[in-house]
Structure formats: C-alpha cells, structure tokens
Write an enzyme that holds these catalytic residues in place. Structure first.
Site, mmCIF file in Angstrom:
data_model
loop_
_atom_site.group_PDB
_atom_site.id
_atom_site.type_symbol
_atom_site.label_atom_id
_atom_site.label_comp_id
_atom_site.label_asym_id
_atom_site.label_seq_id
_atom_site.Cartn_x
_atom_site.Cartn_y
_atom_site.Cartn_z
ATOM 1 N N ASP A 4 80.164 57.050 17.370
ATOM 2 C CA ASP A 4 79.908 56.912 15.933
ATOM 3 C C ASP A 4 80.895 57.617 15.011
ATOM 4 O O ASP A 4 81.161 57.125 13.920
ATOM 5 C CB ASP A 4 78.485 57.387 15.608
ATOM 6 N N TYR A 46 70.489 54.153 13.327
ATOM 7 C CA TYR A 46 70.105 55.539 13.581
ATOM 8 C C TYR A 46 70.415 56.466 12.419
ATOM 9 O O TYR A 46 71.398 56.287 11.717
ATOM 10 C CB TYR A 46 70.853 56.074 14.811
HETATM 11 CU CU LIG Z 1 67.616 57.290 20.742
#
Ligand SMILES: [Cu+2]
Ligand SMILES: *[C@@H]1O[C@H](CO)[C@@H](O)[C@H](O)[C@H]1NC(C)=O
Ligand SMILES: *[C@@H]1O[C@H](CO)[C@@H](O)[C@H](O)[C@H]1NC(C)=O
Ligand SMILES: *[C@@H]1O[C@H](CO)[C@@H](O)[C@H](O)[C@H]1NC(C)=O
Ligand SMILES: *[C@@H]1O[C@H](CO)[C@@H](O)[C@H](O)[C@H]1NC(C)=O
Ligand SMILES: *[C@@H]1O[C@H](CO)[C@@H](O)[C@H](O)[C@H]1NC(C)=O
Length: 712
Positions: free
Chosen positions: A346, A446
């Site tokens: 990320d 996320y």
């Molecule tokens: Cu996770």
C-alpha cells in the site's frame, strides 16, 4: 536540581481532566458533517516557508519544482506525469549540525514521474534552480498510481463490449456499478513492459457500502497508459451479487435500538488547554520530548529528530533520527483468476498520505487536538492540500504509569479486637498521560490508523489499527457447507471473508545518544543446574551478543528461544557501566508463511524476517524499493541486507515488521471493529533510574469537577 525545572514534567497539573454527563450519543454523530472544533489558527499554505531542513516542501516550493521541470530540456515536448514530489532530505550530517537561525542546507526535491511508459527519477535543486540528476528505469517497477491512473482505470471497463455483455447477463445496470483498480502485483514476463492494473466492479444498489456487493469473478487487466482492456476474465456467474440489506454501517441508517445500555457521554477536558506546543509548524514539544512531525505523500506520517530530556541534568538526548511506516504487504489467500494477484504494497503502490482522508474532530481525534495538513503534488505537478491529515493530542485512558504501594505496618497500637489493621504507609501512583500523533489512511477498502504515542517514562508506543471494509468474495452459498473448501469463512449470505495477512514494515533510524550504535541480541538461554548445586533443575540466563554484520541481525521471532533486541551506544555508559540503549518490544507477531519464491513474497521479501538492521544509507528508505509498482523484488530490504555489511558501532537503521493474520468472522461485516497491535521502543539503561519520579501525582485541586451550568 531546582524545583522549578520540574515544570518540564508538569504533565498532571497542566492537564485537568473531567468528565461531563449529558446526552450526546445520538446527536453528535448525526451532526458530524462540517462539525469542526478547531481552535488553532488557520494556516495559509500559499505563503508558507520552511523553518527546518526536514520541513516538507511548501506550496511555493512545489510550484518552483514544476517550473524547473517545465523548462527542463528533455521535457520540452511533453511534460511527464508526476507521481510524487517529495523533499529530498539533506544529508543527515547537515541536519544534525543545523541549529535554528542557521542558513538552510540547499532545498532539494525528489520527483518520480512517468513519460512514455518509462519511470523517471529526478533530483531537483531548488536553490540553483536545476535538475541535478535524472535516471530512467533505474530498476524494475514504476512509481505509485496517480489520481489520474485511478480515475481513468475505473472507467476503462465501460468501453469494452464484452464487459457490457457480461453485466447485462448478470442483470446489473451500468448505473449501479462502481469499478476500482487494485494493483496487479507482478507475476512473471507476461505482465512486463507495460503498466497494468486489475479492475474489479461492485454494485452500489441499495447501499453506499458497495464493497459488500462484489460482482464476483469479473476482472479486467487494463493497460494503464493506453487504458486498453488487455484481458477479460468472467467467472463466478453462479455467485449472486450479495444482498444490500444491513450493509449500510452509518449511524443514521440503523433502524433498531442498540440492545445495550446506552453510555453516558465521556470526554476529557483540558480547561487550561493541552500541554504540548507546536513550534514553526512542525516541531512538537511536550513534557520531556521534542520531535519533528510531518505529513508524507508515501509514508503518511514521519517522525524525525526525536529527543528526550534527561531526567538528571535536563539535557536533550538523541533517541531516533527518523521513524515511519516504510511499506505494507497484504496478501490474500485465494487462487481464483480474480483473486490470486491481490498482494498489496500500500505505501509504494497507493501512498499512505495520498490515501489519507481528513480526520473528524471528536471522533477520530479528541477535543483539543492540533491538526496538520499534507501538501502534495497532483499528476500535473501542482500542489494540493490533504487537509487534517495528522492530529496531535494528549491521551488519558485511566491507566497508571507507575505504582509503588507498600504495606508497612510499624504501629503496634493499631490492633482493634485482636485484629491487626492493615496500614499502608505508601500509596504512590502516577496517572498515565501520553502524547499521540495520529494519521489514518483509507487504502481502498481498508482503513489503517497509525498512532505514535510518547510516554513520560521515555517509552514510544507505535500502534497500527485496522478497520474499514473487508475485501470479500461472492459465493453461491447462503450457509457454510464445507468451510475447508472455501478461501475463508462465510461472513454474511453469499459472502466469503477471504483469509489474508497484513504486514507493516517500519523504518526506525535509532540514534541512541548519537548516530554510532550497535544492535545486541540479548538471548535468554535455559541452563541446567547440577544435582548438588540447588534444589532447582533449570534457570534462565541472559546472554548478550553484538551483531557484527547485517546477517547477524536478520531476526525471526521465536517463543521458545526468546531474546530482547537492544540498540545501544557502546561509547556512552551509565554510571554503572551499562551502555545506554533502547529496545524494540515486538507486538503483533504474525510472520509470512508464503514460499520465498512466490512472486508476491519475492516482492515483499522484507517480511522474511521480523527484524533487520542495515547501515544507514539515504537511498535505502523504502523496504519494497523506491519503485514498487510491478517491481520484481530486486530492490527490497532483503536484497540490501544480503550484502552483509558491517553494522557494529555504526550509524544503523532498525527495521521491524508488525504482522497480523486475518481470518475474518461475522463481526467483520459490514464494517470491521478496529483490531490494534503495535510495538514499543523502550529505554534500557538509558536513564540512571526511573525518570518520572519528580513528576507530581494528581491532586483533587488539580482536577476540578465541572458541572453543567443551569440553562438560561
Ligand atoms: Cu484484514
Ligand atoms: C457499454 O455500456 C455503457 C453504458 O451503458 C455505454 O456508455 C458504452 O458505450 C458501452 N460500451 C460499448 C463498447 O458498447
Ligand atoms: C511508621 O508510620 C508512620 C505513620 O503512621 C510513618 O510516618 C513512619 O514513617 C513509619 N515508619 C517507618 C519506618 O516506615
Ligand atoms: C498508631 O496508631 C494509633 C491508632 O490508630 C494512633 O493513635 C497513633 O498515632 C499511631 N502512631 C503512630 C506513630 O503513627
Ligand atoms: C561514527 O563512526 C565512524 C567510523 O565508523 C566515524 O568516522 C564517525 O566519526 C563516528 N561518528 C560519531 C558521531 O562518533
Ligand atoms: C546505498 O544504497 C544504494 C541503493 O540500495 C546502493 O546502490 C548503494 O550501494 C548503497 N551504498 C552503500 C555504501 O551501501
């Protein structure tokens, strides 16, 4: 030591806490939008100038970089797409020497750009107004996705006739589709020579939480430079789109009353204001700590020049030159055509700062927080502001930082009816108040919450919280038939929570009392006693081993062969002769179990060990390589460490990987409760004794109870 110097430690009397009773539970959440409680002075970024050699590039400076690049000969025909413009920090020696008021070392920028499918790495000198170095394709890999890449790729499927056909056959209308371009990873020669991305789609019909409604099995491989669909894969038509019911997690969408006693409002008040100061925009001073804090396009939050005041003589001592989250690795455990590639890095693929969303006062950060913005560059090289990206606040959670209670009965007349009363003569304790620097990145589905927490006893606690939406898989099943045959548990009807891992690798350039440090493995070894020696059969002994080279410091954690890991300054000793040091205390200890030759693991080989130590090298900051996107693992921390350079009594960098295995469960639907883990940097023989004894405990007079005033 004079009493007045105790003012440095006035962490309690400066901070007055009280709890107000009222009823905000329902009202404040629904009134969130636009709810700003900021009292700090607004910052006019367009007029800002740097105050410290480590200050991020300002709006004016980013504009200047753009001007320099546009008159740079190789770009005279076509201006490249800018992926990042970051401060190229001055050499460490220059930063360490610099004092307020000194002239600045030259301001420089590092630019990662793309032109005609090639990666360009440029260094720009802002003072001499020129490009000082320019390298094309230094290694495998491309710069992180730009905002333009992301928005163009999410539209790419709609120009594809096959896509339209599949959507129609699934009974989905294109108006309810949201398509997103997660990174493609790297899986061998077929995907080399061009930048590719995978595009996945979701339905937002009946819910804003489209992540819970995947169009399963539909995945397009898209060329990021031509936006052509290179490969179209259409499986999973036997999986219906999971229902939208109960996927909306917003407070206003909840129809039922909570089946729990409501909580009374709770709040920490600081009627005298917080005890920290932010000077010159980036220097934070609190209790015994001083550090530099900034927002970063890639790392999100960077803490530099961390110093703590000595409890004996008041001297500021070096602890850490620089600390930040260097790279992520998030591999999913599903081999399907639409899943195998999911192995995200990320920081280098999306950018944690780039993915940050503004922090919401009162919910993301408490009252009295100080907010800091990020200044980054758009794909055409213009500056833009990422507002409220970092917050800084004091935390009091009712914990105790030191306690020493003692039962000392020295009064024999304390006997009533033959029962001796327990008379405790020492009831000492100090409440734990800490300073937190927080940043939250929303990388796709996320949310990652980073807290760097500073304690008055010299400890730094780094926490990572995981929340947000799971990456879920559509399934034909309503009920869990054979769990072992699926890549994760059913977490709702027709929805599988695919098993995955999260690894966060931190760059921790510790400088304990100066740059030259050593790494010590303090190993606990089981020793056996001789039969006549003691009634005991076994005991533990701490054996210290100084790491000579990088390979001595490639550490895999082991529960049955435990060690402490110290960074020490061998030339600075306590009065008792112990070297001064800090230890890293690992927290979340999941390790990657993937095969080392598995392509995702090769690219993220920085997770092969939990701890590494490398000699300081300004070019070795990003554990997954400078150019991470589609990289082949030729520029990772693991590659650098294999050089096995000497690390004893040198300027060294500690790397630590925090790991989580995630087997999802029903509670993770439709949004996950935050899972937190972290690690500590804790002083060992750094102070002569417990450094906080002279800090005052809390007294009733310091903590007035404020009551609501009568309504007019
Ligand atoms: Cu996770
Ligand atoms: C696919 O459908 C979209 C929306 O209905 C339409 O705008 C587009 O032209 C179609 N593309 C092709 C290639 O048919
Ligand atoms: C004995 O108790 C008294 C208080 O009752 C205290 O002031 C004193 O310090 C105690 N003596 C010792 C030796 O602890
Ligand atoms: C011992 O305890 C008795 C009864 O509580 C008290 O009156 C006396 O002052 C105490 N003595 C000392 C030395 O603290
Ligand atoms: C650190 O050690 C190097 C030799 O490894 C030496 O040249 C340098 O002067 C030392 N730096 C400090 C600050 O002591
Ligand atoms: C510093 O790092 C770069 C990139 O890994 C490498 O090419 C160079 O050799 C390193 N320098 C030293 C002295 O290790």
């Amino acid at each position: 030591m004079e009493k007045t110097s105790g003012l440095h430690f006035c962490f309690i009397s400066c901070l007055v806490l009280f709890i107000i009773v009222g009823s905000w539970y329902r009202s404040s959440i629904s009134s969130l939008p636009g709810y700003s409680l900021q009292t700090q002075k607004p910052i006019y970024h367009s007029a800002e100038t740097p105050h410290h050699p480590l200050d991020p590039l300002t709006v004016k400076e980013i504009n200047r970089v753009r001007t320099i690049l546009s008159s740079y000969e190789p770009f005279s025909f076509t201006f490249p797409t800018i992926h990042t413009i970051l401060l190229d920090e001055p050499d460490k020696v220059q930063v360490l020497k610099w004092r307020k008021g000194d002239p600045f070392p030259p301001r420089k920028a590092q630019v990662l750009a793309l032109l005609n499918g090639q990666s360009h790495v440029l260094n720009v000198d802002l003072d001499s107004i020129r490009v000082t170095s320019h390298v094309i394709n230094p290694r495998s890999g491309y710069p992180m996705l730009s905002m333009d890449d992301i928005s163009a790729a999410s539209k790419a499927p709609f120009s594809n006739a096959e896509f339209n056909k599949s959507i129609a056959a699934r009974g989905v209308s294109s108006s309810e589709l949201i398509c997103l371009p997660p990174s493609a990873g790297w899986f061998g020669p077929n995907e080399e020579g061009k930048r590719v991305v995978k595009v996945l789609c979701f339905s937002n019909q009946g819910t804003p939480n489209f992540y819970m409604r995947p169009i399963e099995g539909l995945v397009m491989t898209v060329d990021l430079d031509t936006m052509e669909v290179l490969k179209f894969s259409d499986t999973g038509r036997d999986s219906p789109i999971p229902k939208s019911t109960d996927t909306d997690y917003r407070y206003t969408a909840q129809k039922k009353e909570p089946q729990m006693e409501p909580l009374n409002p709770i709040s920490i008040e600081q009627p005298k204001g917080p005890s920290f100061r932010v000077e010159d925009g980036h220097i934070v001073k609190w209790a015994n700590w001083v550090f530099h804090l900034k927002a970063d396009h890639r790392a999100g939050l960077v803490i530099s020049r961390v110093m703590v005041r000595d409890s004996e003589n008041g001297e500021l001592r070096d602890v850490m030159y620089k600390g930040f989250a260097s790279e992520f690795f998030v591999p999913y455990m599903d081999l399907d055509e639409s899943w195998y590639f999911k192995s995200y890095m990320d920081a280098g693929e999306f950018g944690l700062g780039m993915s940050a969303l503004p922090l919401v006062p009162l919910n993301d950060c408490p009252r009295h927080s100080y907010y800091m913005d990020g200044i980054f560059a758009t794909p055409d090289g213009n500056p833009f502001v990422q507002p409220n990206m970092i917050c800084l606040f004091e935390r009091y959670a009712g914990d105790i930082i030191v306690q020493g209670k003692m039962y000392l009965n020295n009064n024999s007349s304390h006997v009533v009816n033959n029962i001796q009363l327990k008379t405790c003569h020492i009831l000492e304790a100090r409440p734990k108040v800490t300073l937190v620097a927080r940043m939250a990145a929303s990388v796709g589905n996320y949310d990652y919450i980073f807290d760097w927490e500073f304690q008055t006893d010299g400890l730094i606690n780094v926490k990572v919280g995981l929340s947000g939406m799971l990456m879920v898989k559509g399934s034909p099943y309503h009920q869990a038939p054979n769990q072992d045959a699926m890549s994760g548990p059913l977490i709702s009807e027709n929805l599988i929570g695919v098993v995955h891992d999260h690894f966060v690798t931190f760059h921790l350039d510790m400088d304990i009392d100066g740059a030259n440090n050593s790494f010590v493995n303090v190993n606990l070894v089981k020793e056996r006693s001789l039969p006549e020696e003691s009634p005991r059969k076994s005991y533990l002994k701490a054996k210290r081993k100084i790491a000579k080279t990088e390979k001595d410091a490639q550490i895999k954690l082991k529960l049955y062969d435990p060690s402490e890991f110290h960074m020490i300054n061998p030339s600075k000793r306590s009065r008792l002769g112990n070297p001064t040091g800090y230890k890293i205390v690992p927290g979340g200890t999941a390790a990657s179990l993937l095969d080392h030759s598995d392509p995702p693991q090769l690219r993220s080989a920085f997770t092969n060990s939990q701890i590494w130590v490398t000699p300081y090298n300004k070019s070795e900051q990003w554990a997954g390589g400078l150019l991470t996107y589609q990289s082949r693992g030729d520029d990772t921390l693991a590659v650098w460490s294999e050089r096995d350079r000497s690390i004893e009594n040198k300027d060294i960098v500690l790397w630590y990987t925090l790991g989580f295995h995630h087997i999802p469960c029903q509670e993770d639907f439709p949004v996950m409760p935050t899972v937190t883990s972290g690690f500590e940097l804790k002083p060992v023989n750094f102070f002569e004794s417990n450094p906080i004894l002279r800090a005052a405990p809390a007294f009733e007079k310091d903590l007035p109870v404020c009551r609501p005033s009568a309504s007019p």
